[in-house]
Design an enzyme around this catalytic site. Structure first.
Site, PDB file in Angstrom:
ATOM      1  N   LYS A  91     -12.788  -8.620  -5.810  1.00  0.00           N
ATOM      2  CA  LYS A  91     -12.366  -8.633  -4.409  1.00  0.00           C
ATOM      3  C   LYS A  91     -13.381  -9.347  -3.523  1.00  0.00           C
ATOM      4  O   LYS A  91     -14.556  -9.459  -3.855  1.00  0.00           O
ATOM      5  CB  LYS A  91     -12.014  -7.222  -3.947  1.00  0.00           C
ATOM      6  CG  LYS A  91     -10.642  -6.828  -4.547  1.00  0.00           C
ATOM      7  CD  LYS A  91     -10.072  -5.542  -4.071  1.00  0.00           C
ATOM      8  CE  LYS A  91      -8.697  -5.357  -4.757  1.00  0.00           C
ATOM      9  NZ  LYS A  91      -8.187  -4.010  -4.662  1.00  0.00           N
TER      10      LYS A  91
ATOM     11  N   ARG B  54      -9.345  -0.643 -12.386  1.00  0.00           N
ATOM     12  CA  ARG B  54      -8.334  -1.696 -12.560  1.00  0.00           C
ATOM     13  C   ARG B  54      -9.057  -3.033 -12.436  1.00  0.00           C
ATOM     14  O   ARG B  54      -9.587  -3.350 -11.372  1.00  0.00           O
ATOM     15  CB  ARG B  54      -7.276  -1.534 -11.464  1.00  0.00           C
ATOM     16  CG  ARG B  54      -6.171  -2.569 -11.463  1.00  0.00           C
ATOM     17  CD  ARG B  54      -5.216  -2.341 -10.294  1.00  0.00           C
ATOM     18  NE  ARG B  54      -4.167  -3.337 -10.253  1.00  0.00           N
ATOM     19  CZ  ARG B  54      -4.304  -4.542  -9.698  1.00  0.00           C
ATOM     20  NH1 ARG B  54      -5.447  -4.893  -9.142  1.00  0.00           N
ATOM     21  NH2 ARG B  54      -3.295  -5.395  -9.709  1.00  0.00           N
TER      22      ARG B  54
HETATM   23  N1  PMM Z   1      -5.411  -4.109  -5.763  1.00  0.00           N
HETATM   24  C1  PMM Z   1      -4.543  -5.123  -5.840  1.00  0.00           C
HETATM   25  C2  PMM Z   1      -3.252  -4.927  -6.365  1.00  0.00           C
HETATM   26  N2  PMM Z   1      -2.871  -3.714  -6.829  1.00  0.00           N
HETATM   27  N3  PMM Z   1      -3.365  -1.453  -7.250  1.00  0.00           N
HETATM   28  C3  PMM Z   1      -4.205  -0.424  -7.183  1.00  0.00           C
HETATM   29  N4  PMM Z   1      -3.818   0.797  -7.638  1.00  0.00           N
HETATM   30  N5  PMM Z   1      -5.462  -0.551  -6.665  1.00  0.00           N
HETATM   31  C4  PMM Z   1      -5.922  -1.727  -6.174  1.00  0.00           C
HETATM   32  O1  PMM Z   1      -7.062  -1.779  -5.691  1.00  0.00           O
HETATM   33  C5  PMM Z   1      -5.040  -2.860  -6.220  1.00  0.00           C
HETATM   34  C6  PMM Z   1      -3.744  -2.668  -6.781  1.00  0.00           C
HETATM   35  C7  PMM Z   1      -4.948  -6.479  -5.348  1.00  0.00           C
HETATM   36  O2  PMM Z   1      -5.678  -7.191  -6.310  1.00  0.00           O
HETATM   37  P1  PMM Z   1      -4.998  -8.285  -7.307  1.00  0.00           P
HETATM   38  O3  PMM Z   1      -4.284  -9.296  -6.419  1.00  0.00           O
HETATM   39  O4  PMM Z   1      -6.127  -8.888  -8.056  1.00  0.00           O
HETATM   40  O5  PMM Z   1      -4.049  -7.611  -8.225  1.00  0.00           O
END
Ligand code: PMM
Length: 264
Positions: free
Chosen positions: A206, A242
């Site tokens: 991030k 994650r």
């Molecule tokens: N961050 C993203 C997308 N989905 N889901 C959860 N549970 N927690 C998060 O911090 C989260 C998520 C955004 O990041 P990405 O675009 O790399 O998927």
């Protein structure tokens, strides 16, 4: 638990467009699993700040064929969706966890769908929508406010029939939070554990991590920082992380695990 991220999207901030093709997405997810991802988290809709909502049909066209094949191969899956219809279709294909960045608020049918299908639910904290969240990053006490709002979110889910032992909570790093607030939440993970639910943390690659790196760095350069957060999160007692790069987080968690095992 390591949730390996598979974004089947053209515009996610760190890996957008890489796995839009079904065959390449399946191959990548299989590799994530083989490298040590306990669960592969499949998402078809970008949630980056400013993103527009995607029609549910397009989301399903992206994720369901990938989910169907991965489920056949025995890969444990979660689906990153704000749509109850996608959640139901994914659950019918064998997905065990629904990961909803709106905590079940974007689609009024989500709580009932979760209650009926008996899957686990990741309730992530956010405010507003992808389009408005950056302007909502105002807290009196970040950790306490996020904890209170998650508590309310969980109570609402339980009120609509979701079993308490099926709810995982997530502070939503980067969602309606600025860099300082993200660090406060990471430093306050123990307090979030007091909610009594397993905690998931998604800090991988991030934007706030870029402040620690040279100005011309790329999202992939944030994997070492992400892996350190994974180990510190494990130390704070979280249930899962994650992440995009499973190898570096697995290495960090192996170190933590070995140290933890030697504790007297
Ligand atoms: N961050 C993203 C997308 N989905 N889901 C959860 N549970 N927690 C998060 O911090 C989260 C998520 C955004 O990041 P990405 O675009 O790399 O998927």
């Amino acid at each position: 638990m390591i949730l390996g991220i598979l974004n089947v999207t053209p515009d996610s901030f760190s890996d957008g467009g890489t796995h839009l093709n079904t065959a390449s997405a399946i191959e990548f997810a299989t590799r994530l699993h083989e490298s040590g991802a306990d669960i592969v988290d499949v998402g078809g809709e970008s949630t980056r700040p400013g993103a527009e909502r995607l029609p549910v049909e397009e989301e399903q066209r992206r994720v369901l064929p990938v989910i169907e094949e991965l489920a056949k191969r025995g890969v444990p899956l979660s689906v990153d969706t704000m749509n109850a219809r996608t959640a139901a279709a994914a659950a019918a294909l064998g997905v065990g966890i629904i990961n909803d960045v709106s905590g079940g608020t974007a689609d009024p049918d989500m709580p009932k769908t979760i209650a009926d299908s008996g899957v686990m639910f990741i309730a992530m904290h956010s405010r507003g929508s992808s389009a408005t969240m950056d302007s909502r990053a105002i807290y009196r006490d970040t950790v306490r406010d996020v904890r209170t709002e998650l508590e309310r979110c969980v109570a609402n889910l339980i009120g609509q029939g979701v079993r308490a032992d099926r709810i995982i909570v997530d502070p939503g790093i980067g969602f309606a939070k600025n860099a300082g607030q993200n660090w406060e939440l990471l430093a306050g993970l123990r307090e979030l554990r007091a909610l009594g639910h397993p905690v998931l943390v998604g800090a991988s690659r991030k934007r706030f991590l870029a402040d620690l790196l040279p100005v011309d760095s790329h999202p992939g350069d944030r994997d070492a920082a992400t892996a350190v957060i994974s180990a510190l999160a494990a130390e704070a007692g979280v249930w899962g992380v994650r992440v995009h790069d499973v190898d570096s987080t697995k290495a960090a968690l192996d170190v933590w695990s070995a140290m933890n095992g030697a504790r007297k």
